[in-house]
Design an enzyme around this catalytic site. Structure first.
Site, PDB file in Angstrom:
ATOM      1  N   ASP A 156       0.843  -1.192   0.000  1.00  0.00           N
ATOM      2  CA  ASP A 156       0.000   0.000   0.000  1.00  0.00           C
ATOM      3  C   ASP A 156       0.881   1.245   0.000  1.00  0.00           C
ATOM      4  OD1 ASP A 156      -2.273   1.512   0.026  1.00  0.00           O
ATOM      5  OD2 ASP A 156      -2.798   1.132   2.105  1.00  0.00           O
ATOM      6  N   HIS A 229      -8.778  -0.653  -9.016  1.00  0.00           N
ATOM      7  CA  HIS A 229      -8.697   0.337  -7.931  1.00  0.00           C
ATOM      8  C   HIS A 229      -7.595   1.337  -8.226  1.00  0.00           C
ATOM      9  CE1 HIS A 229      -8.480   2.007  -3.879  1.00  0.00           C
ATOM     10  NE2 HIS A 229      -7.185   1.737  -3.878  1.00  0.00           N
TER      11      HIS A 229
END
Length: 334
Positions: A156, A229
């Site tokens: 992330d 995403h």
């Protein structure tokens, strides 16, 4: 990136550009009604740097820091004459399948350190100083998970801006000179359905995220029938300029409560960039083709703040304290 004309990087911004830490606390509070509560809050915020030094001195290598963000409603209650141009409450989003709620929050404290005990001790002393003047709305303790992965197993924050791109993306520039060096902050607490996610084959997970799982390589899905995403969270304006934000997301969880999540926190020079990103995720591009990650990750909070640069924060606090003092009734003569 956002804008290469960011020519003056303020050395007195809050520690937004600090490196990713091993531990963090995300604390959101509301401030009680009344001048006394506001005065207490202003006094505590005025001494925040001293509190960081007091706790952080126990281990300087622990790199304790705290960023404070002020919500739109509290900004109004402080009676300040000026405010950041884009500051407003978080706008709830209703997509065709999933929704992003708007939840209360007057102050955000983003506490970071290399040791969880430093975060704990700072938060303990902070809340003791604030006392009954505030109520805790949300409190999340985050941790670094292996090689900066979230609990879904993917790295992330890979696309975070670095170097001179960082202030150009995350810090307000000359377009709002009174608040240069500050940052708009949006937070959302997501809870994951790890059981459902675990049943999705890895190639499909990668198509949903837009990166390979094992080695974090970006997947080109421009020609794919449905955007990932990664693609939905990429904001490009009409002139073809890409606008970045700075993410400092962290995993959190309580396995005994079957609670597994990611705390999203985004810092941006322009609030509209994060707002457009969330619109694309929930509504879809084209409309209806929403972010499939939302089938497994549900937002439970959504709040917007502004984190002023240190000089601006000190000036705001002084102005608020002077206003509050002037509003107090004069003492009766003895």
């Amino acid at each position: 990136m956002s804008d290469k004309n960011w020519d003056r990087v303020p050395i007195d911004a809050q520690s937004i550009d600090a490196p990713l830490s091993r531990a963090a606390v995300f604390l959101v509070v509301t401030v009680a009604d009344g001048a006394e509560a506001l005065a207490t809050v202003c006094s505590v915020l005025d001494g925040l740097d001293d509190l960081v030094k007091t706790v952080g001195f126990r281990d300087l290598s622990g790199r304790l820091s705290c960023i404070v963000g002020i919500g739109s409603a509290l900004w109004g209650r402080l009676g300040l004459e000026t405010r950041p141009q884009e500051l407003k409450p978080f706008a709830p989003i209703a997509g065709p399948v999933h929704a992003a709620p708007s939840t209360p929050g007057d102050l955000l404290f983003h506490i970071r350190a290399e040791r969880a005990d430093l975060c704990f001790e700072f938060e303990r002393l902070l809340l003791a100083a604030l006392g009954s003047g505030v109520s805790v709305v949300d409190e999340v303790s985050g941790f670094r998970y292996f090689d900066a992965r979230d609990l879904l197993g993917f790295v992330d924050g890979t696309a975070n801006p670095t170097g001179l791109d960082l202030p150009a993306s995350a810090l307000v520039g000359g377009e709002d000179a009174g608040f240069q060096g500050g940052s708009y902050v949006v937070v959302q607490k997501y809870l994951h359905d790890l059981d459902a996610w675990g049943r999705v084959p890895t190639p499909e997970q990668e198509a949903i995220i837009g990166r390979t799982k094992s080695d974090n390589v970006e997947i080109d899905d421009d020609a794919a029938p449905r955007k990932s995403h990664k693609s939905l969270a990429t904001i490009v304006d009409a002139a073809g300029n890409e606008h970045d934000i700075l993410r400092d997301n962290m995993p959190f969880g309580r396995p005994g409560h079957r609670e597994f999540g990611t705390y999203f926190i985004g810092y941006s020079r322009h609030l509209w960039v994060i707002e457009k990103m969330l619109q694309r995720m929930y509504v879809g591009d084209p409309p209806g083709a929403y972010d499939r990650l939302l089938d497994f990750s549900t937002p439970h909070t959504g709040t917007t703040f502004f984190a002023p640069a240190r000089p601006a924060l000190q000036s705001l606090l002084q102005a608020a304290q002077a206003r509050l003092a002037a509003a107090q009734p004069a003492a009766s003569p003895a």
